[in-house]
Design a protein around this motif. Structure first.
Motif, PDB file in Angstrom:
ATOM      1  N   VAL A  32      57.789  45.636  19.022  1.00 58.51           N
ATOM      2  CA  VAL A  32      58.849  46.448  19.632  1.00 58.51           C
ATOM      3  C   VAL A  32      58.852  47.843  19.021  1.00 58.51           C
ATOM      4  N   VAL A  33      58.637  47.916  17.693  1.00 56.40           N
ATOM      5  CA  VAL A  33      58.587  49.239  17.071  1.00 56.40           C
ATOM      6  C   VAL A  33      57.418  50.037  17.649  1.00 56.40           C
ATOM      7  N   ALA A  34      56.292  49.356  17.920  1.00 59.67           N
ATOM      8  CA  ALA A  34      55.127  50.049  18.468  1.00 59.67           C
ATOM      9  C   ALA A  34      55.389  50.557  19.882  1.00 59.67           C
ATOM     10  N   MET A  35      56.358  49.956  20.578  1.00 59.89           N
ATOM     11  CA  MET A  35      56.668  50.407  21.931  1.00 59.89           C
ATOM     12  C   MET A  35      57.351  51.780  21.925  1.00 59.89           C
ATOM     13  N   PHE A  36      58.030  52.094  20.833  1.00 61.00           N
ATOM     14  CA  PHE A  36      58.844  53.308  20.839  1.00 61.00           C
ATOM     15  C   PHE A  36      58.029  54.596  20.948  1.00 61.00           C
ATOM     16  N   PRO A  37      56.964  54.742  20.150  1.00 59.55           N
ATOM     17  CA  PRO A  37      56.153  55.965  20.338  1.00 59.55           C
ATOM     18  C   PRO A  37      55.601  56.056  21.752  1.00 59.55           C
ATOM     19  N   LEU A  38      55.259  54.885  22.344  1.00 58.75           N
ATOM     20  CA  LEU A  38      54.756  54.904  23.718  1.00 58.75           C
ATOM     21  C   LEU A  38      55.850  55.346  24.679  1.00 58.75           C
ATOM     22  N   GLY A  39      57.090  54.979  24.361  1.00 55.64           N
ATOM     23  CA  GLY A  39      58.179  55.305  25.265  1.00 55.64           C
ATOM     24  C   GLY A  39      58.708  56.715  25.099  1.00 55.64           C
ATOM     25  N   VAL A  40      58.875  57.163  23.852  1.00 49.49           N
ATOM     26  CA  VAL A  40      59.513  58.463  23.651  1.00 49.49           C
ATOM     27  C   VAL A  40      58.512  59.567  23.318  1.00 49.49           C
ATOM     28  N   GLY A  41      57.232  59.218  23.206  1.00 50.51           N
ATOM     29  CA  GLY A  41      56.236  60.233  22.923  1.00 50.51           C
ATOM     30  C   GLY A  41      55.862  60.251  21.454  1.00 50.51           C
ATOM     31  N   PRO A  42      54.625  60.659  21.131  1.00 48.63           N
ATOM     32  CA  PRO A  42      54.121  60.532  19.766  1.00 48.63           C
ATOM     33  C   PRO A  42      54.466  61.697  18.841  1.00 48.63           C
ATOM     34  N   ASP A  43      55.342  62.599  19.256  1.00 47.09           N
ATOM     35  CA  ASP A  43      55.672  63.767  18.446  1.00 47.09           C
ATOM     36  C   ASP A  43      56.207  63.357  17.070  1.00 47.09           C
ATOM     37  N   ILE A  54      65.458  53.257  14.985  1.00 49.48           N
ATOM     38  CA  ILE A  54      64.553  52.321  15.657  1.00 49.48           C
ATOM     39  C   ILE A  54      64.343  51.087  14.788  1.00 49.48           C
ATOM     40  N   ILE A  55      63.961  51.317  13.528  1.00 49.58           N
ATOM     41  CA  ILE A  55      63.628  50.178  12.669  1.00 49.58           C
ATOM     42  C   ILE A  55      64.840  49.272  12.493  1.00 49.58           C
ATOM     43  N   TRP A  56      66.014  49.877  12.318  1.00 52.23           N
ATOM     44  CA  TRP A  56      67.204  49.055  12.109  1.00 52.23           C
ATOM     45  C   TRP A  56      67.581  48.267  13.346  1.00 52.23           C
ATOM     46  N   ILE A  57      67.507  48.901  14.514  1.00 51.17           N
ATOM     47  CA  ILE A  57      67.899  48.185  15.735  1.00 51.17           C
ATOM     48  C   ILE A  57      66.922  47.052  16.010  1.00 51.17           C
ATOM     49  N   VAL A  58      65.617  47.307  15.813  1.00 51.05           N
ATOM     50  CA  VAL A  58      64.660  46.232  16.060  1.00 51.05           C
ATOM     51  C   VAL A  58      64.861  45.105  15.043  1.00 51.05           C
ATOM     52  N   LEU A 118      56.029  54.120   7.728  1.00 53.59           N
ATOM     53  CA  LEU A 118      54.859  54.997   7.645  1.00 53.59           C
ATOM     54  C   LEU A 118      54.338  55.334   9.038  1.00 53.59           C
ATOM     55  N   MET A 119      54.265  54.270   9.896  1.00 56.71           N
ATOM     56  CA  MET A 119      53.738  54.488  11.244  1.00 56.71           C
ATOM     57  C   MET A 119      54.633  55.421  12.046  1.00 56.71           C
ATOM     58  N   LEU A 120      55.943  55.396  11.743  1.00 57.00           N
ATOM     59  CA  LEU A 120      56.872  56.255  12.474  1.00 57.00           C
ATOM     60  C   LEU A 120      57.134  57.571  11.751  1.00 57.00           C
ATOM     61  N   GLN A 121      56.284  57.907  10.770  1.00 52.94           N
ATOM     62  CA  GLN A 121      56.358  59.197  10.067  1.00 52.94           C
ATOM     63  C   GLN A 121      57.661  59.384   9.299  1.00 52.94           C
ATOM     64  N   LEU A 122      58.221  58.286   8.823  1.00 51.61           N
ATOM     65  CA  LEU A 122      59.436  58.405   8.026  1.00 51.61           C
ATOM     66  C   LEU A 122      59.088  59.111   6.719  1.00 51.61           C
ATOM     67  N   PRO A 123      59.858  60.154   6.332  1.00 55.96           N
ATOM     68  CA  PRO A 123      59.528  60.862   5.086  1.00 55.96           C
ATOM     69  C   PRO A 123      59.607  59.928   3.879  1.00 55.96           C
ATOM     70  N   SER A 124      58.746  60.169   2.888  1.00 54.05           N
ATOM     71  CA  SER A 124      58.628  59.198   1.797  1.00 54.05           C
ATOM     72  C   SER A 124      59.906  59.009   0.987  1.00 54.05           C
ATOM     73  N   PRO A 125      60.775  60.041   0.780  1.00 55.42           N
ATOM     74  CA  PRO A 125      61.999  59.725   0.014  1.00 55.42           C
ATOM     75  C   PRO A 125      62.874  58.701   0.708  1.00 55.42           C
ATOM     76  N   ALA A 126      62.724  58.570   2.043  1.00 59.52           N
ATOM     77  CA  ALA A 126      63.586  57.638   2.757  1.00 59.52           C
ATOM     78  C   ALA A 126      63.106  56.201   2.632  1.00 59.52           C
ATOM     79  N   MET A 127      61.869  56.012   2.128  1.00 56.80           N
ATOM     80  CA  MET A 127      61.307  54.658   2.074  1.00 56.80           C
ATOM     81  C   MET A 127      62.126  53.724   1.194  1.00 56.80           C
ATOM     82  N   THR A 128      62.515  54.227   0.000  1.00 55.12           N
ATOM     83  CA  THR A 128      63.307  53.384  -0.900  1.00 55.12           C
ATOM     84  C   THR A 128      64.600  52.971  -0.228  1.00 55.12           C
ATOM     85  N   ALA A 129      65.237  53.947   0.461  1.00 53.06           N
ATOM     86  CA  ALA A 129      66.494  53.633   1.135  1.00 53.06           C
ATOM     87  C   ALA A 129      66.267  52.613   2.235  1.00 53.06           C
TER      88      ALA A 129
END
Lengths: 222, 247
Positions: A32-43, A54-58, A118-129
């Motif tokens: 489902v997470v992989a569907m999002f870039p396909l749906g909203v564009g890869p920007d 996205i990650i939280w809702i899925v 990582l796949m959704l380009q989340l900035p690294s400081p947000a990873m711990t959170a």
């Protein structure tokens, strides 16, 4: 306590023997997470902005889908009746079942989440959170989903109904979970979000087994 | 005094007693609503910022209040039916859900109609609107769960558990939505504070609010009575009622 550990071990053994069911929620999460870039564009900037939500809702949907089977097999093969009539408190067995359920669904989801970040380009400081909020928040999700599963176990079709009953209760978890990730992404402190999620976890662990036990008794009387 | 309350636990007595009160409650509700509406629509002063469009407040605010209180009525009835296994409490709880859902929907709808001229948009993700939407979902969940069970006794008890879970969650949901809203800091929209309302507008509002509470009571009693007759259709008193016999 012995009873708690025995139930926990039994549940974990059962899940270990049905490995495919173990990985299904994970694949769902990933797909489902992989569907999002396909749906909203890869920007990348847009994705990074949407990633926490996205990650939280899925994750919410994955736990809900997994929870439908929480008591169903036990109800079908009669184990649940045995738990209901046994002299051990139902509260403890429900607590153990939910802990086992979290260990086989919530925990793997949490471990996978940084990869998806990582796949959704989340900035690294947000990873711990992301990791911390999902680690605590997925526990709340599992315990709340258990309420829906307990109330609908006697019904022929539960799947959609569980989501309808439980999604409104997920609102606070979603707000603070994705809020923590968003705050961390902007370089703001996010510990307070995690503390509130922790408070919700304590409340859910203490109270929801009561509601689940009541729900199971009603469902099995039916 | 106590025997009066004990009698209310019996479907037959409840039917009779509520039948005696119903005309009074409904007539008071209608007259309060008529007075409040005419006062609010025709005589209350125009708002200096919103013009006449603010007058939908006389419907919007009461429905929102009743919708919220209705959930607590439902949860209280659910608790009573779970603890004491009272048949009547179960009927009350079951009847609260559709009326409460309708009130919540009305509050959202009138809010949207009010929002269009005032904010220029039908829908805003404001804290209060979002909480009301979640409240609507909670009501719909209870209705969906009730309909899913074939055994209506089990359905009532399951819904009672769900409404109690919802009641524990409502304050948490409200606070977190509030916090979420203040974190998001949306651009310019501000709800008018209700405490700053002028007394010339507050007085008709009090009338319509009281009117809506009594209207809620009327609708609830009617629903309960219909549900009672349906559930007790095989008893003698319902048969006598249907045949027009009075006792």
């Amino acid at each position: 306590m012995n009873f708690f550990i025995a139930t926990l071990r039994r549940e974990l053994q059962i899940s270990a023997r049905r490995r495919v069911e173990l990985t299904n929620p994970l694949f769902f999460f990933l797909m489902v997470v992989a569907m999002f870039p396909l749906g909203v564009g890869p920007d990348p900037t847009k994705l990074a902005e949407l990633a926490p939500g996205i990650i939280w809702i899925v994750a919410l949907l994955a736990t809900l889908l997994a929870a439908d089977g929480l008591f169903r097999t036990d109800a079908e093969d009669g184990c649940l009746e045995q738990l209901l009539v046994s002299h051990q408190p139902l509260y403890v067995s429900v607590l153990a079942k939910l802990c086992a359920h979290w260990l086989v669904t919530g925990l793997p989801l949490t471990l996978c989440a940084p990869l998806l970040g990582l796949m959704l380009q989340l900035p690294s400081p947000a990873m711990t959170a992301l990791f911390g909020s999902l680690l605590i928040g997925s526990g709340v999700l599992s315990f709340l989903a258990g309420i829906g599963a307990g109330l609908t176990v006697g019904l022929a079709r539960g799947g959609m109904l569980v989501s309808l009953l439980i999604l409104p209760l997920y609102v606070p978890v979603l707000i603070f979970g994705s809020g923590a990730v968003q705050a961390a992404g902007r370089g703001l402190p996010f510990e307070s979000h995690l503390l509130i999620l922790g408070a919700m976890l304590l409340l859910a662990v203490c109270l929801s087994p009561l509601a689940i036990a009541a729900g199971l008794r009603i469902s099995m009387d039916n | 005094m106590w025997s009066f309350f004990h009698k209310l636990g019996s479907p037959r007595w409840f039917y009779q007693i509520s039948g005696r009160f119903l005309p009074w409650i409904s007539v008071t509700a209608v007259s309060l609503l008529v007075v409040g509406t005419i006062w609010g629509l025709a005589f209350a002063p125009e708002d200096f910022k919103q013009g006449n469009s603010y007058r939908i407040m006389f419907v919007h605010v009461p429905t929102a209040m009743v919708a919220l209180v209705g959930y607590y009525v439902m949860a209280a009835a659910g608790a009573v039916s779970l603890i004491w296994r009272m048949k009547m409490a179960d009927v009350v709880m079951r009847s609260c859900a559709p009326i409460g859902a309708a009130m919540t929907f009305l509050a959202l709808l009138s809010g949207a109609i009010w929002g269009k001229p005032t904010w220029g948009t039908w829908w805003v993700w404001d804290a209060r609107i979002t909480s009301m939407l979640v409240l609507l979902f909670l009501y719909l969940g209870v209705i969906a769960l009730y309909e899913a069970y074939d055994n209506k006794v089990a359905a009532g008890r399951a819904c009672a558990v769900l409404s109690l879970v919802g009641m524990v969650n409502i304050p948490i949901i409200y606070k977190s939505v509030d916090w979420w809203y203040s974190l998001h800091q949306p651009a310019s929209i501000k709800l008018t504070e209700e405490s700053t309302i002028h007394s010339s507008m507050l007085q008709p509002l009090l009338f319509t609010a009281a009117g809506f509470y009594l209207f809620y009571a009327t609708a609830l009693l009617l629903y309960i009575r219909a549900e009672l007759v349906f559930r007790e259709q095989n008893t003698r008193w319902v048969r006598d009622l249907a045949l027009g016999k009075r006792d």
